[in-house]
Write an enzyme that holds these catalytic residues in place. Structure first.
Site, PDB file in Angstrom:
ATOM      1  N   GLU A 108       0.817  -1.215   0.000  1.00 60.67           N
ATOM      2  CA  GLU A 108       0.000   0.000   0.000  1.00 60.67           C
ATOM      3  C   GLU A 108       0.849   1.263   0.000  1.00 60.67           C
ATOM      4  O   GLU A 108       0.499   2.260  -0.648  1.00 60.67           O
ATOM      5  CB  GLU A 108      -0.906  -0.035   1.229  1.00 60.67           C
ATOM      6  CG  GLU A 108      -1.972   1.023   1.271  1.00 60.67           C
ATOM      7  CD  GLU A 108      -2.848   0.851   2.497  1.00 60.67           C
ATOM      8  OE1 GLU A 108      -3.315   1.879   3.014  1.00 60.67           O
ATOM      9  OE2 GLU A 108      -3.044  -0.294   2.940  1.00 60.67           O
ATOM     10  N   ASP A 109       1.977   1.230   0.724  1.00 63.70           N
ATOM     11  CA  ASP A 109       2.723   2.465   0.983  1.00 63.70           C
ATOM     12  C   ASP A 109       4.073   2.570   0.280  1.00 63.70           C
ATOM     13  O   ASP A 109       4.695   3.629   0.311  1.00 63.70           O
ATOM     14  CB  ASP A 109       2.953   2.621   2.495  1.00 63.70           C
ATOM     15  CG  ASP A 109       1.651   2.794   3.257  1.00 63.70           C
ATOM     16  OD1 ASP A 109       0.685   3.280   2.653  1.00 63.70           O
ATOM     17  OD2 ASP A 109       1.590   2.431   4.446  1.00 63.70           O
TER      18      ASP A 109
END
Length: 701
Positions: free
Chosen positions: A83-84
């Site tokens: 996600e990051d």
């Protein structure tokens, strides 16, 4: 903001006792190095390096849930990388750490690209997590640890963000921790979320809770019980536990209440199982329990694996709950069956299977409110029994069907009622604590009413009903799809046999559909535009041949032999009935939404001719299950009875009620009756229309 440095060496020393350096532990240590590099330059709002968060999540799993599986802990370290961290992909994680770790990480990863409204996006995020947990239950365990650490560090976030995370925790994550038997995490999730949700009220209530800890009456009871145990020469320790904010939260009304019945619990820890029963005997002599309140969860553990003895004596007008267990039982009470991860335990396997079934339905069925299902599952329990004496724990307000499905899936699907003592009760009968239930079954699968699903409190029952309803919808939708395609092709002058050509595979590929059965289903559910499909068939499979012009005006017609409320929804705006002509149905995955042709609301909806169908029913082939009702207005008793005496033989009178005060005067009457099928109902309707009486009839589906 002052930034903090992450002490990687200290973290390694902390985790080493849990992981060690055995060969299978390598995946964890490699994941740690990978996560440190991936999150290297990222910082949290609190000023902590971002890597502290995934490392803390892994530590919670190891330290507070006793999880020692290196792959689960590795996934916890990596759960935010997809996600990051832009350069990290699912393929890379699978290549480095294996398919199992990749599946858990993928399940934990939020949806990031979505163009719809905010509410739909939130639902999509949650359903993706539930779908991941259905495939890998470890996904939810990691998400719970993730949420717990986020709450522990939430004070650095802005107020609106704190409120949002607190609401989501109270609605979803804290009840799920309860369902999984992770009671330690459950209590902390509730306590932290409530403190952020109700800062002022929560603070005042916390001061009251703190004052209870020094309550002299409670401390005296602890001392009395401890002295009684010591006098008998039994090794045991008695302690007082004051319930936190979590116990004061009214889940149904979503508020904090000021007082609860039992704000404190007495915990008695014994060395052995036998010692637990000895302690119960000592307690009963000192403080006799309230009748029928002793629970033996040692002999009959809860589905989560929880064990212990419960007793509720009333001391000086106040009820206290005593929990008696060993150290091992107390540890299990905080960790549930997560401690048995990977062990070949039949009881835990059954429990895990039921939980995965719940997540499967939460993640895949839009017709089920996942918030309602989770809330129902997290309520207090009642304790019921099979005729063989097996304990069945159910959420409060559970019905007979909940009990049947909890015993066995096949029993639930064939359940038509139950015997409680000498009394026969229906599927919707609400069970009470301590009842012994004998299920009554039939050989074939029961055709359940959809209203039962809202009454069911267990995820198992709701999930199984949802599956059967889905099968019923799919069957009808597929038939509608076949009928639609054949009629539309005929309107264009294209033979239906053209879809049997090999080239039809290219058309299916174009619409991303795997088989003809799936094509018929998507057509019947309105998920494929019929006009586009016909265009592809004409130009791909029937190119170069003359066809008719595009039809306009007239709808395709479908003849049905069902009034199943799972499939057919009669709209409230114009209240169509199965005897009406000109009934139009809009197609959707949730079934058919029916309107009259002249319905004002229907005319406001913008849809193409191909998106709807005209519905007619096969009169003799369409069964009617429910009793029907007719209201006859301003009729005398003699005239009504005379009219009923010559009613069609298909009309079986069940009841006749006079709605006025004196039956011999002219008044209104309510007639309840049965008919076998639509043919009989039509004859009844025709009979009343010819009688000259004023009447009202609304079909009971």
């Amino acid at each position: 903001m002052q930034y903090v440095k992450f002490d990687l060496k200290a973290y390694r020393q902390t985790m080493y006792p849990f992981i060690g350096d055995r060969p299978e532990a390598k995946v964890f240590w490699d994941a740690l190095d990978f996560a440190v590099d991936a999150h290297g330059e990222q910082w949290r709002r609190s000023g902590d390096p971002y890597i502290m968060h995934p490392c803390s999540v892994a530590r919670i799993l190891a330290e507070e849930l006793d999880i020692r599986n290196p792959e689960i802990l590795a996934a916890a370290l990596l759960h935010d990388t997809l996600e990051d961290v832009e350069e990290v992909t699912s393929e890379l994680i699978r290549q480095k750490f294996g398919a199992n770790v990749e599946a858990i990480v993928e399940g934990c990863t939020k949806v990031t690209h979505y163009s719809g409204d905010r509410q739909s996006f939130k639902k999509l995020v949650h359903r993706k997590i539930f779908s991941g947990a259905a495939a890998k239950l470890e996904v939810m365990i990691v998400k719970l640890a993730d949420r717990l650490h986020n709450l522990r560090t939430l004070s650095s976030m802005p107020r609106h963000k704190r409120q949002k995370i607190a609401d989501e925790t109270l609605d979803i994550y804290a009840p799920l921790a309860n369902i999984l038997g992770l009671f330690g995490i459950k209590r902390e999730l509730y306590n932290l979320a409530l403190a952020f949700k109700f800062p002022r009220q929560g603070n005042r209530l916390q001061l009251h809770i703190n004052s209870l800890r020094d309550n002299p009456e409670s401390l005296q009871i602890v001392a009395n019980v401890q002295a009684a145990i010591d006098r008998q020469g039994v090794q045991g320790k008695v302690s007082l536990r004051t319930k936190g904010l979590w116990a004061y939260y009214d889940i149904r009304n979503r508020i904090l209440i000021k007082e609860i019945e039992s704000p404190q619990e007495m915990l008695i820890l014994m060395e052995t199982r036998l010692g637990c029963y000895q302690a119960l005997g000592i307690l009963n002599q000192l403080y006799p329990p309230t009748p029928r309140t002793i629970r033996d969860f040692i002999a009959s553990p809860k589905p989560t694996g929880y064990q212990g003895l419960h007793a509720r004596p009333n001391i000086a007008g106040r009820t206290y709950l005593f929990k008696i267990r060993t150290e091992e039982m107390a540890r299990r009470a905080q960790r549930g069956m997560v401690r048995d991860w990977g062990k070949d335990n039949k009881a835990s396997s059954k429990f895990f299977q039921e939980i995965q079934e719940m997540f499967d339905i939460l993640g895949s069925d839009d017709s089920v409110s996942y918030r309602d299902m989770i809330a129902a599952s997290g309520r207090k329990e009642i304790y019921t029994y099979t005729p063989q004496g097996d304990l069945i724990c159910l959420p409060v307000n559970s019905i007979v069907l909940d009990f049947a499905f909890r015993v066995h899936t096949a029993i639930g699907h064939s359940c038509i009622g139950a015997m409680i003592g000498q009394k026969r009760v229906g599927l919707d009968y609400q069970l009470r604590d301590g009842q012994v239930i004998k299920i009554i079954r039939q050989e074939e699968q029961v055709y359940f009413d959809p209203a039962l699903q809202k009454l069911c409190q267990t995820p198992k029952a709701r999930a199984e009903l949802s599956k059967t309803f889905r099968v019923r919808r799919v069957t009808v939708s597929r038939q509608i799809g076949i009928s639609l395609l054949s009629q539309e092709l005929r309107r264009y002058g294209v033979p239906f046999e053209v879809v049997e050509k090999e080239e039809m595979a290219d058309v299916l590929t174009y619409f991303d559909i795997e088989s003809m059965d799936d094509l018929f289903l998507t057509l019947g559910e309105g998920r494929v535009r019929l006009r586009e499909l016909i265009y592809e068939i004409r130009n791909g499979l029937y190119a170069g041949r003359p066809t008719l012009y595009q039809p306009t005006g007239a709808f395709n017609r479908v003849d049905l032999a069902t009034l199943d409320p799972v499939v057919i929804k009669f709209s409230a705006c114009c209240k169509p009935g199965p005897l009406d002509k000109g009934v139009i149905a809009l197609l959707s995955p949730r079934g058919l939404s029916l309107h009259r042709k002249d319905c004002i609301q229907l005319q406001k909806i913008h849809f193409q001719r191909e998106d709807a169908v005209e519905i007619r029913w096969k009169l003799k082939g369409t069964r009617i299950i429910k009793n029907q009702r007719i209201i006859v207005m301003r009729a005398t008793r003699n005239r009504l009875l005379m009219m009923l005496s010559v009613a069609p033989e298909e009309m079986k009178i069940v009841d006749v009620l006079h709605l006025g005060r004196r039956a011999n005067l002219e008044g209104d009457w309510e007639i309840h009756f049965q008919v076998a099928d639509l043919y009989g109902l039509k004859k009844v309707d025709r009979h009343f229309s010819r009688s000259g009486l004023r009447y009202e009839f609304e079909f009971e589906q």
